[in-house]
Scaffold this motif. Structure first.
Motif, short mmCIF file in Angstrom:
data_model
loop_
_atom_site.label_atom_id
_atom_site.label_comp_id
_atom_site.label_asym_id
_atom_site.label_seq_id
_atom_site.Cartn_x
_atom_site.Cartn_y
_atom_site.Cartn_z
N CYS A 227 -41.34 8.11 -5.37
CA CYS A 227 -40.85 8.37 -4.01
C CYS A 227 -39.57 9.18 -4.13
O CYS A 227 -38.62 8.76 -4.76
N CYS B 226 -40.75 3.22 2.14
CA CYS B 226 -40.40 4.32 3.05
C CYS B 226 -41.67 4.82 3.73
O CYS B 226 -42.77 4.64 3.21
N CYS C 127 -45.13 5.30 -0.26
CA CYS C 127 -44.09 4.42 -0.79
C CYS C 127 -44.12 3.11 -0.01
O CYS C 127 -44.28 3.09 1.20
N CYS D 243 -36.44 7.14 -2.02
CA CYS D 243 -35.73 5.94 -2.48
C CYS D 243 -35.76 5.82 -4.00
O CYS D 243 -35.12 4.95 -4.56
#
Ligand code: ADP
Ligand code: ZN
Ligand code: ZN
Length: 731
Positions: A465, A450, A447, A468
């Motif tokens: 992801c 993240c 991601c 998020c």
């Protein structure tokens, strides 16, 4: 000089002192009751506040005090007990009191809107309608309308909840147009009657019930540790009956919105009482309405998730927290409270009994049992004599797996289906594959925002992801070297489903994860299908492990029993024991031959063996002893402070300067600043300070220090930070 001490509904940690409205008589000010809302000037705007007290002293320079603008309520919206609870929670969780009190308000109330008269709108049958029914004129042409007309006629009145939940609006309006029914304004009725007789309890259940009955009029925390299917819910129902007989309200907390239909059904089958649901699936206006029903005492039984622990009950007589060990009771953002702990405090303030029920009580609760603060009740056998499933491991070292399934497990699934029974497969990872990697250069899809790998979702052809929510189109070649040779690693539920569909053509297969079962209605539909008892295979995540009844399931397969074995968190063992016990508990509720198969690479790991050989109640004692040797919760205390920042250095510096200024010494250890286990999420770097102590008072003092320094520094640099008392995850 009279001073009004107010909590502003906003993220401000302190109270604010104001003067009464201009020209309000002293006597009238004296009579203002804590809990009423007041509008006050704040900077260049006006804010809604709650009156905490009328006092005569203040630390503020009197010339700087302003008058409030308007008194919004005559009588308090929040009862004294609930206000006390909020004040306790604000101080225990080091959270702004105004925001805590806001949790006990509906959205309309928070915005300072006037409280309207509480009325029910409901349908009644007109005389023309009754005539039509008698002559049976309508039935032929419009069967739906006819059955609705009959229903309204029979019940005399059909309330608004029914309209939004069950029947189509068009039927109502068609009947209205024909002048067969009319919409009437009715004051809500209190019903509280028992519909069905209580079931005759077995000996063990009777003992639990009578012991709780002995303390029914005052605060006592009862723990029912009862294996899955031992009849805990039946005890809850009889306790509810007792409370209703005393004209008291019952608050029943459940961990998850998906469990509401099942619970509401079971309760409503038993009682002719007014049941109110409180959960995140309600619209603002429904929630507001429900809130009022509860606060004005029209609702008898309140069934709700986490936030319902603040429900404004006016005649509360009992609280029941089902599946009390469930970590969903801990709010994970904003005001980070534990609904279970708040519920216990609430019962104490309201002086009523509380029941914490679970097959796998949390260690926090078990410690309270050990120290005699809570009263322990045990149900060790299933009702009707069904035995608990037996657990065995499947050693999958060097075994070929297909969709995460070993041939041993596949054979067991086939046998079960051939016998006409149902199978539940547990895998706590949704999606198709948990990693996409280039086989030539080693690139891994991660991601952007993240520090985690993207999960592949095959059906929707995307990479997603799970932290998020960000998604990207599925790529077919490596963005780094262009190779088309991409590897999929890590099995998710979609891949298992795919393999199962190939291997079991013609068998009913349900995938149960949040992608496939997005809401309460979908869950309801699934349950309806599964309870028809045709052979089927359920493949699902922890959604399946929570309290649902699958009477036809006789085989449970856990695909990756190791996933929790080497967790980073000190709660890993507790979680694993709870999860496996709970998942296993879905099996064989009505049969004597049910099996749980655990696929593992570590069949000889002592904890894996312990899980197979020992009951949760034995296992939990060992885990609790072990926590004691390391002063870990519940035998020690943790408070976490986390800062989220766009640049790593900002959060780290912020926490570092707080740590330096706070200068924590003595019996509290301060650890950090350190990056969280997931150092970056949704584009923000996550750093944390951890307080650890054996002494509850000391750790809270230390937290107060951190918070007050944090508040001061924040004014200058706008750092986004929070404090988490008794965090459920520290990594
Ligand atoms: P738990 O909540 O512990 O999982 P339940 O209360 O749901 O257990 O009980 C399991 C099943 O046994 C349910 O179908 C319930 O109706 C039934 N049951 C519970 N107690 C009795 C009883 N005393 N007599 C007959 N059936 C019971
Ligand atoms: Zn590559
Ligand atoms: Zn992400």
């Amino acid at each position: 000089m009279q001073i009004l001490r107010l909590a502003v509904i906003s993220p401000m940690r302190s109270f604010f002192d104001y003067l009464p409205p201009v020209r309000m008589a002293e006597k009238a000010v004296e009579n203002l009751q804590p809990g009423i809302r007041i509008r006050a000037p704040f900077g260049n705007r006006s804010v809604v506040c709650i009156l905490l007290e009328v006092t005569l002293s203040t630390n503020i320079d009197k010339s700087r005090l302003k008058n409030v603008l308007e008194i919004l309520d005559e009588t308090p919206l929040i009862r004294r007990e609930l206000l006390e609870l909020c004040n306790w929670a604000a101080s225990y969780y080091h959270h702004p009191p105004g925001e805590v009190i806001a949790a006990a308000f509906s959205s309309k109330q928070r915005r300072g809107l006037p409280v309207s008269e509480l009325v029910d709108y409901g349908w009644t049958v007109t005389s023309l309608g009754e005539e039509t029914i008698k002559q049976g004129k309508i039935a032929m042409r419009a069967p739906k309308q006819a059955s609705l007309l009959n229903l309204i006629s029979k019940s005399g009145f059909l309330g608004r909840e029914y309209i939004s939940n069950h029947a189509s609006h068009s039927s109502f309006y068609a009947l209205k147009k024909k002048k067969l029914i009319t919409l009437e304004k009715v004051f809500p009725k209190v019903l509280s009657r028992s519909k069905k007789q209580d079931v005759a309890l077995n000996h063990a259940q009777k003992q639990v019930l009578s012991s709780i009955k002995n303390n029914i009029d005052s605060f006592k925390c009862h723990v029912i540790e009862g294996v899955t299917g031992s009849g805990k819910t039946e005890i809850y129902l009889q306790l509810i009956h007792l409370a209703l007989k005393q004209q008291k309200q019952v608050l029943l907390l459940i961990p998850e919105i998906n469990l509401t239909p099942q619970t509401v059904l079971r309760v409503s089958e038993r009682f002719d009482a007014r049941i109110t649901e409180l959960h995140s699936g309600l619209t603002d206006s429904d929630r507001d309405y429900s809130w009022r029903l509860v606060s004005e005492g029209y609702s008898d039984i309140i069934i709700g998730t986490r936030s319902a622990c603040f429900a404004p009950c006016s005649r509360l007589g009992m609280i029941i927290v089902d599946e009390e060990h469930d970590s969903s009771y801990k709010q994970q953002d904003g005001f980070r409270y534990s609904a279970r702990d708040i519920a216990v405090k609430r019962a104490q303030i309201e002086n009523c009994p509380i029941v914490l029920g679970s097959a796998t009580p949390s260690l926090e609760t078990l410690l309270n049992v050990r120290s005699d603060r809570y009263l322990h009740h045990e149900l060790t056998e299933r009702v009707g004599g069904a035995s608990l499933p037996n657990l065995t491991t499947i050693d999958i070292r060097e075994k070929a797996l297909s969709g995460g399934l070993s041939s041993t497990l596949l054979r067991a699934i086939k046998n079960t289906i051939d016998k006409g029974e149902q199978v539940l497969l547990f895998l706590n990872r949704r999606g198709y594959a948990t990693q996409l990697q280039c086989h030539r250069c080693g690139w891994i899809a991660e991601c952007e925002d993240c520090d985690v790998r993207m999960t592949l979702h095959k059906k929707t052809k995307e990479l997603r992801c799970h932290h998020c929510g960000k998604s990207a189109r599925l790529i077919l070649s490596c963005p780094n070297c262009g190779s088309k040779n991409l590897l999929l690693e890590g099995i998710g539920t979609q891949q298992t489903e795919e393999k199962i569909r190939e291997a079991f053509k013609g068998t009913i297969i349900h995938r149960v994860d949040s992608d496939n079962i997005p809401n309460k209605a979908a869950m309801e539909k699934l349950m309806e299908s599964v309870t028809q008892r045709r052979p089927c295979i359920l493949i699902g995540t922890q959604m399946l492990a929570k309290g649902h009844h699958f009477p036809g399931v006789t085989l449970v397969g856990v695909l990756d029993a190791d996933s929790l074995l080497f967790g980073l968190d000190f709660r890993g063992e507790e979680r694993m024991a709870q999860l496996i016990t709970q998942v296993s508990g879905r099996a064989g509720r009505e049969s004597n031959k049910s099996h749980v198969l655990l696929q593992t690479h570590h069949p000889n790991h002592p904890f894996m063996q312990a899980i197979v050989d020992q009951s949760y109640s034995t296992l939990s004692k060992y885990i609790l002893d072990d926590r004691g040797t390391r002063d870990l919760p519940p035998l020690g205390y943790l408070i976490l402070m986390r800062a989220d920042s766009k640049y790593q250095a900002d959060g780290e510096h912020f926490l570092k300067s707080i740590a330096e200024r706070a200068n924590i010494t003595g019996d509290v250890k301060l650890i950090g600043p350190l990056p969280s286990a997931m150092p970056r999420r949704a584009g923000k770097y996550r750093n944390q300070l951890l307080l650890h102590s054996k002494n509850r008072t000391s750790i809270h003092k230390a937290a107060t220090k951190l918070v007050s320094i944090g508040d001061k520094i924040t004014k200058r640099n706008k750092m986004n930070w929070f404090i988490d008392v008794d965090p459920v995850e520290i990594c």
